[in-house]
Scaffold this motif. Structure first.
Motif, PDB file in Angstrom:
ATOM      1  N   UNK A   5       0.434  -1.169  -0.192  1.00  0.00           N
ATOM      2  CA  UNK A   5      -0.047  -0.247   0.355  1.00  0.00           C
ATOM      3  C   UNK A   5       0.624   1.271  -0.059  1.00  0.00           C
ATOM      4  N   UNK A   6       0.618   2.874  -1.092  1.00  0.00           N
ATOM      5  CA  UNK A   6       1.582   3.338  -1.246  1.00  0.00           C
ATOM      6  C   UNK A   6       0.404   4.294  -1.627  1.00  0.00           C
ATOM      7  N   UNK A  23       2.577   4.533  -7.908  1.00  0.00           N
ATOM      8  CA  UNK A  23       2.714   3.700  -7.269  1.00  0.00           C
ATOM      9  C   UNK A  23       3.359   2.383  -8.153  1.00  0.00           C
ATOM     10  N   UNK A  24       3.069   2.142  -9.370  1.00  0.00           N
ATOM     11  CA  UNK A  24       4.244   0.796  -9.810  1.00  0.00           C
ATOM     12  C   UNK A  24       5.421   1.258  -9.699  1.00  0.00           C
ATOM     13  N   UNK A  25       5.735   2.161  -9.891  1.00  0.00           N
ATOM     14  CA  UNK A  25       7.438   2.772 -10.110  1.00  0.00           C
ATOM     15  C   UNK A  25       7.634   2.530  -8.571  1.00  0.00           C
ATOM     16  N   UNK A  41       3.341   6.476   3.044  1.00  0.00           N
ATOM     17  CA  UNK A  41       2.395   7.303   3.149  1.00  0.00           C
ATOM     18  C   UNK A  41       3.218   9.238   2.792  1.00  0.00           C
ATOM     19  N   UNK A  42       2.698   9.440   1.359  1.00  0.00           N
ATOM     20  CA  UNK A  42       3.895  10.009   1.118  1.00  0.00           C
ATOM     21  C   UNK A  42       2.948  11.287   1.213  1.00  0.00           C
ATOM     22  N   UNK A  79       6.017   3.474   6.535  1.00  0.00           N
ATOM     23  CA  UNK A  79       6.021   4.498   7.170  1.00  0.00           C
ATOM     24  C   UNK A  79       5.997   6.191   6.532  1.00  0.00           C
ATOM     25  N   UNK A  80       6.415   7.141   7.144  1.00  0.00           N
ATOM     26  CA  UNK A  80       5.701   8.698   6.531  1.00  0.00           C
ATOM     27  C   UNK A  80       6.743   9.627   5.464  1.00  0.00           C
TER      28      UNK A  80
END
Length: 143
Positions: A5-6, A23-25, A41-42, A79-80
């Motif tokens: 999960x991104x 996300x794929x990259x 999480x970005x 992480x964040x």
């Protein structure tokens, strides 16, 4: 805990275009380092937002382009990653680069920190830069 999960969030006037491609990259970047993705999480924000985090949590009274909070569990990255869009814009201008290139560099930089790469010494910073370049080239590979 979530796997693979991104997430992308924004705390400023910025919208990431083509989230699926990013996300794929980023998953390819993680896999290329023999790591697994948990939940990452970005959070895109402005200078003041990131400055406040830098002071409150790291006791650094400076502006920065990225702060990452690593919650990895073994090989599983979690992480964040907070990114100042204003710093990215300024860096792109200062280094005569495109906004997208600088954004990709900083996003890869955050993931590389989660993979264990450091950048405090000159030697480590050089290795980090080489890894950033390698991962940025993966962004343009056809999906």
């Amino acid at each position: 805990m979530e796997r693979n999960t991104i997430n992308f969030f924004t705390e400023c006037d910025f919208e990431l275009q083509n989230e699926l491609h990013y996300r794929d990259w980023l998953l390819k970047v993680i896999n290329s380092e023999d790591k697994d993705c948990g939940e990452i999480n970005f959070i895109f924000c402005d200078d003041d937002y990131l400055y406040d985090i830098n002071v409150q949590y790291l006791q650094h009274d400076t502006y920065t382009d990225i702060i990452s909070f690593d919650n990895a569990d073994g090989r599983v990255l979690n992480g964040d990653i907070f990114i100042s869009i204003e710093r990215i814009e300024e860096n792109a201008s200062e280094y005569n680069s495109h906004f997208e290139s600088e954004l990709n560099r900083v996003m890869a930089h955050g993931i590389l920190h989660f993979c264990g790469y450091k950048d405090k010494s000159e030697r480590d910073a050089g290795e980090m830069r080489r890894k950033e370049e390698e991962k940025m080239r993966m962004f343009h590979v056809e999906q």
